[in-house]
Design a protein around this motif. Sequence first.
Motif, PDB file in Angstrom:
ATOM      1  N   PHE A 192     -34.632  42.009  35.127  1.00  0.00           N
ATOM      2  CA  PHE A 192     -35.126  42.762  33.984  1.00  0.00           C
ATOM      3  C   PHE A 192     -34.004  42.849  32.947  1.00  0.00           C
ATOM      4  CE2 PHE A 192     -37.753  44.006  37.567  1.00  0.00           C
ATOM      5  CZ  PHE A 192     -39.014  43.813  37.029  1.00  0.00           C
ATOM      6  N   PHE A 193     -33.975  41.847  32.086  1.00  0.00           N
ATOM      7  CA  PHE A 193     -32.866  41.664  31.166  1.00  0.00           C
ATOM      8  C   PHE A 193     -32.801  42.769  30.117  1.00  0.00           C
ATOM      9  CE2 PHE A 193     -33.117  37.184  32.510  1.00  0.00           C
ATOM     10  CZ  PHE A 193     -31.772  36.935  32.723  1.00  0.00           C
ATOM     11  N   PRO A 194     -31.663  43.430  29.967  1.00  0.00           N
ATOM     12  CA  PRO A 194     -31.482  44.306  28.808  1.00  0.00           C
ATOM     13  C   PRO A 194     -31.145  43.455  27.587  1.00  0.00           C
ATOM     14  CG  PRO A 194     -29.488  44.308  30.125  1.00  0.00           C
ATOM     15  CD  PRO A 194     -30.490  43.447  30.864  1.00  0.00           C
ATOM     16  N   MET A 195     -31.579  43.905  26.439  1.00  0.00           N
ATOM     17  CA  MET A 195     -31.259  43.185  25.210  1.00  0.00           C
ATOM     18  C   MET A 195     -29.773  43.334  24.910  1.00  0.00           C
ATOM     19  SD  MET A 195     -33.247  43.279  21.575  1.00  0.00           S
ATOM     20  CE  MET A 195     -32.834  44.961  21.150  1.00  0.00           C
ATOM     21  N   GLU A 196     -29.118  42.220  24.666  1.00  0.00           N
ATOM     22  CA  GLU A 196     -27.680  42.265  24.394  1.00  0.00           C
ATOM     23  C   GLU A 196     -27.451  42.816  22.996  1.00  0.00           C
ATOM     24  OE1 GLU A 196     -23.752  39.377  24.308  1.00  0.00           O
ATOM     25  OE2 GLU A 196     -25.635  38.618  25.101  1.00  0.00           O
ATOM     26  N   TYR A 197     -26.570  43.799  22.907  1.00  0.00           N
ATOM     27  CA  TYR A 197     -26.401  44.487  21.636  1.00  0.00           C
ATOM     28  C   TYR A 197     -24.932  44.709  21.318  1.00  0.00           C
ATOM     29  CZ  TYR A 197     -29.024  46.906  17.978  1.00  0.00           C
ATOM     30  OH  TYR A 197     -29.625  47.240  16.785  1.00  0.00           O
ATOM     31  N   THR A 198     -24.078  43.804  21.786  1.00  0.00           N
ATOM     32  CA  THR A 198     -22.655  43.933  21.487  1.00  0.00           C
ATOM     33  C   THR A 198     -22.383  43.423  20.069  1.00  0.00           C
ATOM     34  OG1 THR A 198     -22.284  41.792  22.562  1.00  0.00           O
ATOM     35  CG2 THR A 198     -21.944  43.767  23.892  1.00  0.00           C
ATOM     36  N   LYS A 199     -21.281  43.831  19.508  1.00  0.00           N
ATOM     37  CA  LYS A 199     -21.059  43.627  18.073  1.00  0.00           C
ATOM     38  C   LYS A 199     -20.869  42.168  17.680  1.00  0.00           C
ATOM     39  CE  LYS A 199     -19.412  48.333  17.611  1.00  0.00           C
ATOM     40  NZ  LYS A 199     -18.294  49.256  17.395  1.00  0.00           N
ATOM     41  N   LEU A 200     -20.164  41.393  18.492  1.00  0.00           N
ATOM     42  CA  LEU A 200     -19.994  39.982  18.140  1.00  0.00           C
ATOM     43  C   LEU A 200     -21.309  39.220  18.304  1.00  0.00           C
ATOM     44  CD1 LEU A 200     -16.435  39.142  19.533  1.00  0.00           C
ATOM     45  CD2 LEU A 200     -17.136  39.471  17.164  1.00  0.00           C
ATOM     46  N   THR A 201     -22.154  39.677  19.216  1.00  0.00           N
ATOM     47  CA  THR A 201     -23.485  39.078  19.328  1.00  0.00           C
ATOM     48  C   THR A 201     -24.345  39.456  18.129  1.00  0.00           C
ATOM     49  OG1 THR A 201     -23.434  39.019  21.737  1.00  0.00           O
ATOM     50  CG2 THR A 201     -25.605  38.993  20.704  1.00  0.00           C
ATOM     51  N   LEU A 202     -24.235  40.703  17.679  1.00  0.00           N
ATOM     52  CA  LEU A 202     -24.991  41.131  16.504  1.00  0.00           C
ATOM     53  C   LEU A 202     -24.625  40.321  15.263  1.00  0.00           C
ATOM     54  CD1 LEU A 202     -25.162  45.031  16.765  1.00  0.00           C
ATOM     55  CD2 LEU A 202     -27.047  43.405  16.878  1.00  0.00           C
ATOM     56  N   GLU A 203     -23.410  39.753  15.245  1.00  0.00           N
ATOM     57  CA  GLU A 203     -23.023  38.919  14.105  1.00  0.00           C
ATOM     58  C   GLU A 203     -23.899  37.676  13.977  1.00  0.00           C
ATOM     59  OE1 GLU A 203     -18.427  39.653  12.861  1.00  0.00           O
ATOM     60  OE2 GLU A 203     -18.867  37.910  14.107  1.00  0.00           O
ATOM     61  N   MET A 204     -24.652  37.358  15.023  1.00  0.00           N
ATOM     62  CA  MET A 204     -25.556  36.212  14.938  1.00  0.00           C
ATOM     63  C   MET A 204     -26.763  36.526  14.067  1.00  0.00           C
ATOM     64  SD  MET A 204     -25.234  34.934  18.881  1.00  0.00           S
ATOM     65  CE  MET A 204     -26.308  33.512  18.718  1.00  0.00           C
ATOM     66  N   THR A 205     -26.982  37.798  13.765  1.00  0.00           N
ATOM     67  CA  THR A 205     -27.987  38.159  12.755  1.00  0.00           C
ATOM     68  C   THR A 205     -27.266  38.212  11.411  1.00  0.00           C
ATOM     69  OG1 THR A 205     -27.639  40.510  13.192  1.00  0.00           O
ATOM     70  CG2 THR A 205     -29.406  39.436  14.385  1.00  0.00           C
ATOM     71  N   SER A 206     -26.891  37.045  10.946  1.00  0.00           N
ATOM     72  CA  SER A 206     -26.059  36.944   9.749  1.00  0.00           C
ATOM     73  C   SER A 206     -26.483  35.738   8.920  1.00  0.00           C
ATOM     74  CB  SER A 206     -24.581  36.802  10.133  1.00  0.00           C
ATOM     75  OG  SER A 206     -24.374  35.587  10.851  1.00  0.00           O
ATOM     76  N   PRO A 207     -26.164  35.747   7.635  1.00  0.00           N
ATOM     77  CA  PRO A 207     -26.502  34.597   6.787  1.00  0.00           C
ATOM     78  C   PRO A 207     -25.870  33.304   7.287  1.00  0.00           C
ATOM     79  CG  PRO A 207     -25.873  36.478   5.438  1.00  0.00           C
ATOM     80  CD  PRO A 207     -25.573  36.846   6.856  1.00  0.00           C
ATOM     81  N   GLU A 208     -24.619  33.379   7.737  1.00  0.00           N
ATOM     82  CA  GLU A 208     -23.965  32.130   8.139  1.00  0.00           C
ATOM     83  C   GLU A 208     -24.503  31.569   9.445  1.00  0.00           C
ATOM     84  OE1 GLU A 208     -20.511  35.192   8.350  1.00  0.00           O
ATOM     85  OE2 GLU A 208     -22.491  35.068   7.453  1.00  0.00           O
ATOM     86  N   TYR A 209     -24.922  32.452  10.379  1.00  0.00           N
ATOM     87  CA  TYR A 209     -25.514  31.892  11.597  1.00  0.00           C
ATOM     88  C   TYR A 209     -26.869  31.281  11.292  1.00  0.00           C
ATOM     89  CZ  TYR A 209     -27.094  30.977  16.261  1.00  0.00           C
ATOM     90  OH  TYR A 209     -27.558  30.317  17.382  1.00  0.00           O
TER      91      TYR A 209
END
Length: 430
Positions: free
Chosen positions: A223-240
């Motif tokens: 039962f996977f928790p959604m990953e919410y660490t800050k460097l992962t959140l950077e993937m919600t970015s214009p450059e990614y």
Amino acid sequence: MSVRVHDVVAIGAGPFNLGLACLADPVDDLDLVVLEARDRLAWHPGMMLDDATLQVPFLADLVTMADPTSRWSFLNYLKETGHLYPFYIRESFYPLRREFDDYCRWAAEGVGSVRFGQRVVSIEHDGSAYVVTTGTGEVFVGRRVVLGVGTQPQVPPPLLDLLDDGAVAHSADYLRRKTDLQRGRSITVVGSGQSAAEVYRDLLAESPGHEYELTWLTRSPRFFPMEYTKLTLEMTSPEYTAYFQGLPDETRDGLLREQRSLYKGISGDLVDEIFDLHYRLRVTGHGPRTTLVTNTEVTGARRTEDGVRLDLHHVETDEHFGITTDGLVLATGYSSQVPAFVDGVRDRLRLDDRGRFVASSTYAVDLTGQEVFVQNAEEHTHGFVAPDLGMGAYRNSVIIAALTGREVYPVEKRIAVQTFGVPDHLRTTS
């Protein structure tokens, strides 16, 4: 009588096109109308559980990430409705889903450009503009079109034939069907993400007052928790987003499968809450009468005299087994589709060999790259951020820049600490 020609006809008043309407509201040279099929806005009403919260902070509202000063911000909604101080004292960045729904309705009814009860049935092009006809017979004409009709409930192929069965419900329709489901002797939830967990938690919490046994089946290994660490959140970015768009199709499809826990996982707090609820029910002598099974896929389904029979396969042990259930909730997600009403302009659109929209960097999907834009129909080209509320205002900033020919709202180019792909200063020529 001449028909008014709008700069933009936007179809669908979900959060993304609603955000577009709010951001276009103060732009004097952008005439936009939004057509909404429903008579009143309701955001995921089938999952409007009393204690459900957004999985993103309130800053991911309709406008704030593009224009924090907008009158259509969530904070301004709280101020105008008298809820700002209670929200402040509550000390949580995450609004209740119900209040976000009310916020969207407040914006839709106040912004002035949303037309309710206008279900689009066809789009044609008359040589100079797009002619949009609705079920009421009204015609709206626009030089450009933005498609924001949302996603549709997705059902695994083995279960398609059962969707019309009264015992089977998609999670999108859960609350309407909940009472009927609870009358049965058994309920099975199929799914791996937040919706499956919310439905299971809701049914588990009320199980002491009913007689049903509750089963939760998921294909995921855990039962996977959604990953919410800050460097992962950077993937919600214009450059990614730009990086992802530049990858080969096959690579993108593979990445989306690998990245499911980044956007289709379960809130970590909810995972813990479900365990704690199990513990409380056990201590108080109320069961629970429940079974959770991972690594399990549905391979077949049929209606029998005893209920709905599911044929199951445990992936890791390679065992085949089955379950019969009175009620079945399919929390199996949503998928975007090319709506049938675009058939009249299909020859003007860019579609891939699987019939999906091919969106440009500005979210345009027409052959000119300047006329037809999409909202949340570009996951396969732009990555898992497509359905993310937090990127809606950014995408609208890009679309508005394409519509007006200027950056009405600053479009961020780089916000991440990390670099996606090979950094220019590390490239070699040998």
